[in-house]
Design a protein around this motif. Structure first.
Motif, PDB file in Angstrom:
ATOM      1  N   ILE A 106      38.934  47.492  16.804  1.00 43.30           N
ATOM      2  CA  ILE A 106      39.612  46.993  18.003  1.00 43.30           C
ATOM      3  C   ILE A 106      38.648  47.136  19.175  1.00 43.30           C
ATOM      4  O   ILE A 106      38.348  48.239  19.619  1.00 43.30           O
ATOM      5  CB  ILE A 106      40.922  47.759  18.250  1.00 43.30           C
ATOM      6  N   LEU A 107      38.185  45.994  19.661  1.00 45.64           N
ATOM      7  CA  LEU A 107      37.226  45.968  20.770  1.00 45.64           C
ATOM      8  C   LEU A 107      37.961  46.029  22.100  1.00 45.64           C
ATOM      9  O   LEU A 107      39.098  45.563  22.214  1.00 45.64           O
ATOM     10  CB  LEU A 107      36.388  44.689  20.695  1.00 45.64           C
ATOM     11  N   PRO A 108      37.335  46.569  23.132  1.00 50.58           N
ATOM     12  CA  PRO A 108      37.987  46.645  24.444  1.00 50.58           C
ATOM     13  C   PRO A 108      38.080  45.267  25.086  1.00 50.58           C
ATOM     14  O   PRO A 108      37.198  44.427  24.917  1.00 50.58           O
ATOM     15  CB  PRO A 108      37.063  47.562  25.245  1.00 50.58           C
ATOM     16  N   LYS A 109      39.165  45.041  25.792  1.00 47.55           N
ATOM     17  CA  LYS A 109      39.325  43.786  26.533  1.00 47.55           C
ATOM     18  C   LYS A 109      38.898  44.046  27.979  1.00 47.55           C
ATOM     19  O   LYS A 109      39.383  44.960  28.614  1.00 47.55           O
ATOM     20  CB  LYS A 109      40.785  43.321  26.498  1.00 47.55           C
ATOM     21  N   THR A 110      37.981  43.235  28.458  1.00 43.49           N
ATOM     22  CA  THR A 110      37.498  43.406  29.822  1.00 43.49           C
ATOM     23  C   THR A 110      38.010  42.306  30.742  1.00 43.49           C
ATOM     24  O   THR A 110      37.709  42.319  31.923  1.00 43.49           O
ATOM     25  CB  THR A 110      35.963  43.406  29.856  1.00 43.49           C
ATOM     26  N   GLN A 111      38.782  41.376  30.201  1.00 43.83           N
ATOM     27  CA  GLN A 111      39.305  40.282  31.011  1.00 43.83           C
ATOM     28  C   GLN A 111      40.804  40.191  30.773  1.00 43.83           C
ATOM     29  O   GLN A 111      41.269  40.227  29.638  1.00 43.83           O
ATOM     30  CB  GLN A 111      38.627  38.960  30.609  1.00 43.83           C
ATOM     31  N   ALA A 112      41.569  40.066  31.856  1.00 42.34           N
ATOM     32  CA  ALA A 112      43.020  40.001  31.754  1.00 42.34           C
ATOM     33  C   ALA A 112      43.476  38.560  31.519  1.00 42.34           C
ATOM     34  O   ALA A 112      42.828  37.604  31.955  1.00 42.34           O
ATOM     35  CB  ALA A 112      43.660  40.531  33.029  1.00 42.34           C
ATOM     36  N   GLU A 113      44.592  38.428  30.811  1.00 42.04           N
ATOM     37  CA  GLU A 113      45.152  37.099  30.557  1.00 42.04           C
ATOM     38  C   GLU A 113      45.756  36.552  31.852  1.00 42.04           C
ATOM     39  O   GLU A 113      46.447  37.278  32.572  1.00 42.04           O
ATOM     40  CB  GLU A 113      46.224  37.191  29.472  1.00 42.04           C
ATOM     41  N   PRO A 114      45.505  35.272  32.165  1.00 44.03           N
ATOM     42  CA  PRO A 114      46.053  34.717  33.409  1.00 44.03           C
ATOM     43  C   PRO A 114      47.572  34.587  33.333  1.00 44.03           C
ATOM     44  O   PRO A 114      48.142  34.388  32.257  1.00 44.03           O
ATOM     45  CB  PRO A 114      45.389  33.343  33.514  1.00 44.03           C
ATOM     46  N   VAL A 115      48.204  34.702  34.483  1.00 42.16           N
ATOM     47  CA  VAL A 115      49.655  34.619  34.582  1.00 42.16           C
ATOM     48  C   VAL A 115      50.038  33.184  34.938  1.00 42.16           C
ATOM     49  O   VAL A 115      49.490  32.589  35.875  1.00 42.16           O
ATOM     50  CB  VAL A 115      50.183  35.586  35.664  1.00 42.16           C
ATOM     51  N   LYS A 116      50.994  32.637  34.179  1.00 48.23           N
ATOM     52  CA  LYS A 116      51.439  31.268  34.405  1.00 48.23           C
ATOM     53  C   LYS A 116      52.176  31.185  35.746  1.00 48.23           C
ATOM     54  O   LYS A 116      52.993  32.053  36.060  1.00 48.23           O
ATOM     55  CB  LYS A 116      52.359  30.839  33.262  1.00 48.23           C
ATOM     56  N   PRO A 117      51.892  30.140  36.538  1.00 49.61           N
ATOM     57  CA  PRO A 117      52.564  30.037  37.840  1.00 49.61           C
ATOM     58  C   PRO A 117      54.055  29.755  37.678  1.00 49.61           C
ATOM     59  O   PRO A 117      54.470  29.030  36.772  1.00 49.61           O
ATOM     60  CB  PRO A 117      51.850  28.869  38.519  1.00 49.61           C
TER      61      PRO A 117
END
Length: 110
Positions: free
Chosen positions: A39-50
């Motif tokens: 399990i690799l670290p996530k350095t980018q967050a998923e964008p939130v739908k408007p």
């Protein structure tokens, strides 16, 4: 996925861009001690739908951010597959495997 009774260890991998904050990689083992997941670290967050879809500019910005995030996740998936292709089934607590896995993850993540 890490369960309640899972066998896992966390490996600190050197971050060459920011030595103060190393990468935390979780390596999961099966009941026989063989590596079964990385399990690799996530350095980018998923964008939130408007919420307001009538605002065209916000929707275009979301779509661009979503494409970028999907590309990032495909890259992470390829890195995970590469690590599993090389180390899946090998004994997690073997000194040789721990050392080479740490070196390999340093190479992949930097």
């Amino acid at each position: 996925m890490i369960g309640e009774r899972s066998i896992f260890t966390t490996i600190s991998v050197n971050n060459l861009k920011n030595p103060v904050a190393p990468f935390e990689v979780v390596v999961q083992a099966n009941k026989n001690g063989g590596i079964c997941d990385v399990i690799l670290p996530k350095t980018q967050a998923e964008p939130v739908k408007p919420v307001d879809t009538s605002n065209g500019e916000a929707v275009r910005a979301y779509n661009a951010a979503k494409r970028e995030y999907d590309c990032y996740m495909r890259e992470r998936s390829a890195l995970r597959s590469e690590a599993l292709n090389r180390y899946q089934g090998r004994q997690l607590y073997s000194a040789y495997v721990e050392e080479t896995l740490n070196d390999f993850l340093t190479y992949l993540l930097n």
